[in-house]
Motif scaffolding. Structure first.
Motif, mmCIF file in Angstrom:
data_model
loop_
_atom_site.group_PDB
_atom_site.id
_atom_site.type_symbol
_atom_site.label_atom_id
_atom_site.label_comp_id
_atom_site.label_asym_id
_atom_site.label_seq_id
_atom_site.Cartn_x
_atom_site.Cartn_y
_atom_site.Cartn_z
ATOM 1 N N ILE A 1 0.858 -1.187 0.000
ATOM 2 C CA ILE A 1 0.000 0.000 0.000
ATOM 3 C C ILE A 1 0.899 1.245 0.000
ATOM 4 O O ILE A 1 0.621 2.229 -0.656
ATOM 5 C CB ILE A 1 -0.923 0.008 1.252
ATOM 6 N N ASP A 2 2.009 1.151 0.755
ATOM 7 C CA ASP A 2 2.887 2.323 0.909
ATOM 8 C C ASP A 2 4.346 1.822 0.952
ATOM 9 O O ASP A 2 4.779 1.282 1.974
ATOM 10 C CB ASP A 2 2.496 3.040 2.216
ATOM 11 N N PHE B 1 6.966 0.438 4.058
ATOM 12 C CA PHE B 1 7.596 -0.897 4.014
ATOM 13 C C PHE B 1 9.090 -0.773 4.360
ATOM 14 O O PHE B 1 9.619 -1.524 5.178
ATOM 15 C CB PHE B 1 7.381 -1.465 2.606
ATOM 16 N N PHE B 2 9.758 0.223 3.756
ATOM 17 C CA PHE B 2 11.183 0.409 4.043
ATOM 18 C C PHE B 2 11.420 0.911 5.470
ATOM 19 O O PHE B 2 12.416 0.571 6.092
ATOM 20 C CB PHE B 2 11.832 1.317 2.993
ATOM 21 N N GLN B 3 10.475 1.689 5.989
ATOM 22 C CA GLN B 3 10.586 2.128 7.389
ATOM 23 C C GLN B 3 10.504 0.932 8.337
ATOM 24 O O GLN B 3 11.237 0.850 9.319
ATOM 25 C CB GLN B 3 9.410 3.057 7.728
ATOM 26 N N ASN C 1 1.570 -3.303 5.396
ATOM 27 C CA ASN C 1 0.226 -3.073 4.851
ATOM 28 C C ASN C 1 -0.811 -2.925 5.961
ATOM 29 O O ASN C 1 -1.759 -2.150 5.821
ATOM 30 C CB ASN C 1 -0.164 -4.200 3.899
ATOM 31 N N ILE C 2 -0.623 -3.635 7.070
ATOM 32 C CA ILE C 2 -1.568 -3.473 8.191
ATOM 33 C C ILE C 2 -1.405 -2.079 8.795
ATOM 34 O O ILE C 2 -2.388 -1.377 9.035
ATOM 35 C CB ILE C 2 -1.373 -4.596 9.236
ATOM 36 N N ILE C 3 -0.148 -1.640 8.976
ATOM 37 C CA ILE C 3 0.056 -0.282 9.506
ATOM 38 C C ILE C 3 -0.543 0.736 8.545
ATOM 39 O O ILE C 3 -1.252 1.660 8.950
ATOM 40 C CB ILE C 3 1.577 0.005 9.727
ATOM 41 N N ALA C 4 -0.303 0.554 7.250
ATOM 42 C CA ALA C 4 -0.810 1.523 6.253
ATOM 43 C C ALA C 4 -2.344 1.566 6.204
ATOM 44 O O ALA C 4 -2.936 2.603 5.954
ATOM 45 C CB ALA C 4 -0.272 1.165 4.870
ATOM 46 N N GLY C 5 -2.945 0.416 6.488
ATOM 47 C CA GLY C 5 -4.407 0.341 6.391
ATOM 48 C C GLY C 5 -5.106 0.890 7.620
ATOM 49 O O GLY C 5 -6.326 1.064 7.602
ATOM 50 N N GLU C 6 -4.363 1.168 8.688
ATOM 51 C CA GLU C 6 -5.033 1.577 9.939
ATOM 52 C C GLU C 6 -5.450 3.037 9.956
ATOM 53 O O GLU C 6 -4.829 3.846 9.311
ATOM 54 C CB GLU C 6 -4.101 1.285 11.114
#
Ligand code: SAM
Length: 290
Positions: free
Chosen positions: A222-223, A227-229, A285-290
């Motif tokens: 998603i972002d 992902f790199f972070q 993706n879970i962090i990005a989706g929150e």
């Protein structure tokens, strides 16, 4: 003239041009024709392809690449090597040498400006180089993060760095560099190169990797930045469990990271070095989706 890739030629060039090898620019020149051929053959350039070379030195790989590719553009930082290259590559009209720092070079523009073959855009673009070891990782990451339009990157580096790049989960050498490069590329270990085939001899052995740029990424993100972070956060504190290492990433608290890991179905006491690319992607993706 002697073969370009020989100690005798290097000595002669040093004398005739009053040239001094620069340790700080990582100048360890190749003196073995088999290795030169192996690197250039591995990149599989055709007459319709452009080869971008990083750090031509006195031009051993450049000359070999010019025999096979339609065009070679070589980027060399050391201005003292430019008149030497003019001489050693005089027989190759399909070579352009630019006196620039690869880390400051806009490679996309370089391809547009110098990459044409008989007035046409090249079919494929291949990068090669015997890299200056002091900046191997920044060079690789720059080429990948700049999304240069190339098919493969065939490069020699310190063996230990090559091993880190190709390592998988569970290996001691697996780290942020492995995940980052494998996200962008399929990695092939071409060959190990002993220190005896360089002038001057470096302290360590080298290895050649071929990195084939993926047409499709191995995971959907998603972002990408996030992902790199996550990867940086996870490996930034290798010894810590993921739960602790990831706390603070994207401003998330310890409790929030616990929730993310539970949602990703990843045990909080695992360490980053055991995670696959797919698992890192799940967390991001879970962090990005929150
Ligand atoms: N290709 C030659 C060979 O195999 O014999 C030379 C390889 S030597 C390990 C690395 C080369 O990269 C040197 O010629 C050095 O001057 C050049 N170099 C170092 N830093 C560079 C940079 N930032 N940009 C471009 N070239 C660089």
């Amino acid at each position: 003239m002697d073969k370009l890739y020989s100690n005798a030629t290097i000595r002669k060039i040093k004398e005739e041009h009053n040239f001094r090898l620069s340790k700080s620019l990582g100048q360890n020149f190749l003196t073995d024709g088999n290795i030169v051929a192996k690197i250039v053959d591995s990149c599989e350039a055709t007459e319709e392809d452009l080869v971008i070379e990083i750090g031509p030195g006195i031009g051993v790989l450049t000359a070999e690449a010019a025999e096979q590719a339609g065009k070679v553009v070589a980027v060399e930082i050391d201005k003292n090597l430019i008149p030497i290259l003019k001489e050693t590559l005089a027989d190759y009209p399909n070579v352009t040498v630019v006196n620039q720092d690869i880390l400051k070079t806009d490679v996309v523009k370089l391809i547009e400006e110098h990459g044409q073959i008989n007035g046409k855009a090249p079919k494929g673009v291949k990068v090669i180089g015997n890299l200056p070891y002091y900046i191997t990782t920044p060079i690789i990451m720059k080429l990948l993060e700049d999304h240069i339009p190339c098919d493969s990157i065939t490069i020699m580096m310190q063996k230990e760095v090559a091993e880190r790049i190709e390592a998988g989960p569970g290996s001691k050498t697996y780290g942020a560099l492995s995940v980052a490069v494998q996200y962008y590329c399929e990695v092939e270990y071409v060959t190990t190169v002993p220190k005896e085939v360089f002038h001057p001899r470096p302290k360590v052995d080298s290895a050649v990797l071929r990195l084939d740029l993926r047409k499709e990424k191995p995971v959907d993100l998603i972002d990408e930045e996030l992902f790199f972070q996550v990867i940086k956060g996870g490996f930034g504190q290798r010894r810590k469990t993921l739960h602790n290492a990831l706390t603070g990433v994207h401003g998330l608290s310890k409790d929030q990271i616990a929730e993310v890991l539970a949602a990703a179905d990843i045990a909080p006491n695992r360490r980053a070095e055991t995670l696959s690319i797919e698992e890192f992607a799940r967390i991001a993706n879970i962090i990005a989706g929150e």
